[in-house]
Scaffold this motif. Structure first.
Motif, mmCIF file in Angstrom:
data_model
loop_
_atom_site.group_PDB
_atom_site.id
_atom_site.type_symbol
_atom_site.label_atom_id
_atom_site.label_comp_id
_atom_site.label_asym_id
_atom_site.label_seq_id
_atom_site.Cartn_x
_atom_site.Cartn_y
_atom_site.Cartn_z
ATOM 1 N N ARG A 200 0.825 -1.219 0.000
ATOM 2 C CA ARG A 200 0.000 0.000 0.000
ATOM 3 C C ARG A 200 0.858 1.267 0.000
ATOM 4 O O ARG A 200 0.567 2.225 -0.726
ATOM 5 N N THR A 201 1.909 1.290 0.804
ATOM 6 C CA THR A 201 2.698 2.512 0.961
ATOM 7 C C THR A 201 4.049 2.448 0.253
ATOM 8 O O THR A 201 4.672 3.483 0.026
ATOM 9 N N GLY A 202 4.524 1.248 -0.050
ATOM 10 C CA GLY A 202 5.816 1.096 -0.706
ATOM 11 C C GLY A 202 6.964 0.799 0.231
ATOM 12 O O GLY A 202 8.057 0.469 -0.221
ATOM 13 N N SER A 203 6.760 0.893 1.563
ATOM 14 C CA SER A 203 7.850 0.637 2.502
ATOM 15 C C SER A 203 7.390 -0.298 3.614
ATOM 16 O O SER A 203 6.193 -0.425 3.884
ATOM 17 N N VAL A 204 8.374 -0.969 4.230
ATOM 18 C CA VAL A 204 8.087 -1.924 5.308
ATOM 19 C C VAL A 204 9.048 -1.677 6.453
ATOM 20 O O VAL A 204 10.083 -1.018 6.297
ATOM 21 N N GLU A 205 8.711 -2.213 7.611
ATOM 22 C CA GLU A 205 9.587 -2.125 8.773
ATOM 23 C C GLU A 205 10.866 -2.932 8.523
ATOM 24 O O GLU A 205 10.814 -4.048 7.999
ATOM 25 N N ARG A 206 12.002 -2.379 8.916
ATOM 26 C CA ARG A 206 13.281 -3.058 8.714
ATOM 27 C C ARG A 206 13.338 -4.417 9.428
ATOM 28 O O ARG A 206 13.812 -5.401 8.826
ATOM 29 N N PRO A 207 12.872 -4.547 10.676
ATOM 30 C CA PRO A 207 12.900 -5.868 11.324
ATOM 31 C C PRO A 207 12.077 -6.912 10.558
ATOM 32 O O PRO A 207 12.465 -8.080 10.486
ATOM 33 N N TRP A 208 10.936 -6.497 10.009
ATOM 34 C CA TRP A 208 10.114 -7.429 9.214
ATOM 35 C C TRP A 208 10.875 -7.899 7.991
ATOM 36 O O TRP A 208 10.874 -9.085 7.652
ATOM 37 N N ALA A 209 11.535 -6.965 7.299
ATOM 38 C CA ALA A 209 12.300 -7.321 6.102
ATOM 39 C C ALA A 209 13.411 -8.305 6.442
ATOM 40 O O ALA A 209 13.647 -9.280 5.709
ATOM 41 N N ARG A 210 14.105 -8.073 7.555
ATOM 42 C CA ARG A 210 15.194 -8.967 7.942
ATOM 43 C C ARG A 210 14.681 -10.342 8.354
ATOM 44 O O ARG A 210 15.347 -11.352 8.124
ATOM 45 N N ARG A 211 13.493 -10.376 8.969
ATOM 46 C CA ARG A 211 12.952 -11.651 9.442
ATOM 47 C C ARG A 211 12.339 -12.468 8.311
ATOM 48 O O ARG A 211 12.590 -13.673 8.183
ATOM 49 N N GLU A 212 11.527 -11.832 7.463
ATOM 50 C CA GLU A 212 10.796 -12.555 6.424
ATOM 51 C C GLU A 212 11.587 -12.715 5.134
ATOM 52 O O GLU A 212 11.340 -13.654 4.381
ATOM 53 N N HIS A 213 12.528 -11.812 4.871
ATOM 54 C CA HIS A 213 13.293 -11.849 3.613
ATOM 55 C C HIS A 213 14.771 -11.595 3.916
ATOM 56 O O HIS A 213 15.342 -10.580 3.488
ATOM 57 N N PRO A 214 15.399 -12.511 4.660
ATOM 58 C CA PRO A 214 16.768 -12.262 5.146
ATOM 59 C C PRO A 214 17.815 -12.151 4.038
ATOM 60 O O PRO A 214 18.880 -11.566 4.268
ATOM 61 N N LEU A 215 17.548 -12.703 2.844
ATOM 62 C CA LEU A 215 18.526 -12.645 1.757
ATOM 63 C C LEU A 215 18.326 -11.427 0.856
ATOM 64 O O LEU A 215 19.072 -11.248 -0.101
ATOM 65 N N TRP A 216 17.352 -10.617 1.171
ATOM 66 C CA TRP A 216 17.073 -9.426 0.371
ATOM 67 C C TRP A 216 17.960 -8.268 0.861
ATOM 68 O O TRP A 216 17.842 -7.841 2.002
ATOM 69 N N ASP A 217 18.820 -7.798 -0.005
ATOM 70 C CA ASP A 217 19.708 -6.687 0.352
ATOM 71 C C ASP A 217 18.950 -5.390 0.089
ATOM 72 O O ASP A 217 19.195 -4.704 -0.904
ATOM 73 N N HIS A 218 18.038 -5.047 0.994
ATOM 74 C CA HIS A 218 17.155 -3.910 0.773
ATOM 75 C C HIS A 218 17.902 -2.586 0.807
ATOM 76 O O HIS A 218 17.415 -1.582 0.283
ATOM 77 N N ASP A 219 19.066 -2.547 1.421
ATOM 78 C CA ASP A 219 19.824 -1.283 1.467
ATOM 79 C C ASP A 219 20.440 -0.925 0.111
ATOM 80 O O ASP A 219 20.792 0.229 -0.119
ATOM 81 N N ARG A 220 20.554 -1.908 -0.777
ATOM 82 C CA ARG A 220 21.116 -1.641 -2.094
ATOM 83 C C ARG A 220 20.067 -1.713 -3.186
ATOM 84 O O ARG A 220 20.362 -1.507 -4.363
ATOM 85 N N ASP A 221 18.830 -2.044 -2.847
ATOM 86 C CA ASP A 221 17.800 -2.258 -3.857
ATOM 87 C C ASP A 221 17.353 -0.917 -4.478
ATOM 88 O O ASP A 221 17.063 0.006 -3.756
#
Length: 221
Positions: A200-221
């Motif tokens: 809906r908003t385009g962003s997610v909580e950082r802890p959620w991203a690390r927990r559910e998608h640990p291999l996603w390098d969101h800082d470089r995406d």
């Protein structure tokens, strides 16, 4: 302060997007969210009108069968359009490449789901997990089959009667399957408020991203 001609245009072109609030990471851009919303709206309209055509109680309640048929036909015909428009976005194409890659960590994720294991590190996933990849591939194939069989039913001169009968059979049963799969998709979305917030908003909580998608390098995406 005096500006030189053309300076405003160059500045606007190179201005980075506004930073995310602290503790949140960017997951989807405008293009991905718009494609998802438009596709969801067309899919829900297609499924709802199909239900009104095939369920007698709904058909009697709604009436105006000719209008329902028209809405069903055109919503189905327009279903691939948001996807095709989204191909103009680099971010959307990048996400498609991610969805089309299936690696060893995806097989690990699937085994963990089948065995109902949710321990730390047992469900490795990049930006998209294996379930999301399988769903995207299945729904894309189903839409193509529904579009092809629907055209055979709509334009009766395109094929002989036996083909049209087969197309009707496949179209009806696949429509029922799509309805069941969509219900499962919606239930999973309702169970994960942060995933819905990301779409809906385009962003997610950082802890959620690390927990559910640990291999996603969101800082470089």
């Amino acid at each position: 302060m005096t500006s030189t001609p053309g300076s405003a245009g160059r500045t606007a072109a190179t201005t980075p997007p506004p930073p995310e609030p602290p503790g949140r990471v960017r997951r989807f851009g405008t293009a991905e969210r718009m494609v998802h919303r438009a596709t969801a709206a067309l899919m829900l309209l297609c499924v709802a009108t199909a239900a009104c055509l095939y369920v007698p109680a709904l058909a009697e309640l709604v009436g105006r069968r000719a209008l329902v048929v028209t809405l069903h036909e055109w919503s189905g015909l327009l279903l691939p359009v948001p996807f095709l428009l989204g191909l103009g976005s680099r971010a959307f194409r990048k996400d498609l490449r991610r969805l089309n890659r299936f690696g060893s960590h995806d097989r690990t994720w699937l085994r963990a789901v089948l065995r109902r294991r949710r321990g730390p590190g047992e469900r490795p996933a990049g930006k998209f997990n294996a379930g999301q990849k399988l769903y995207a591939a299945w729904i894309a194939g189903a839409v193509l089959v529904m579009l092809g069989t629907g055209l055979l039913m709509w334009f009766t001169h395109l094929a002989p009667l036996v083909w049209r009968n087969g197309a009707t059979f496949v179209h009806d049963w696949l429509a029922l399957t799509i309805g069941v799969v969509l219900i499962g998709h919606i239930r999973m979305a309702l169970a994960d408020p942060e995933a819905r917030r990301g779409m809906r908003t385009g962003s997610v909580e950082r802890p959620w991203a690390r927990r559910e998608h640990p291999l996603w390098d969101h800082d470089r995406d």
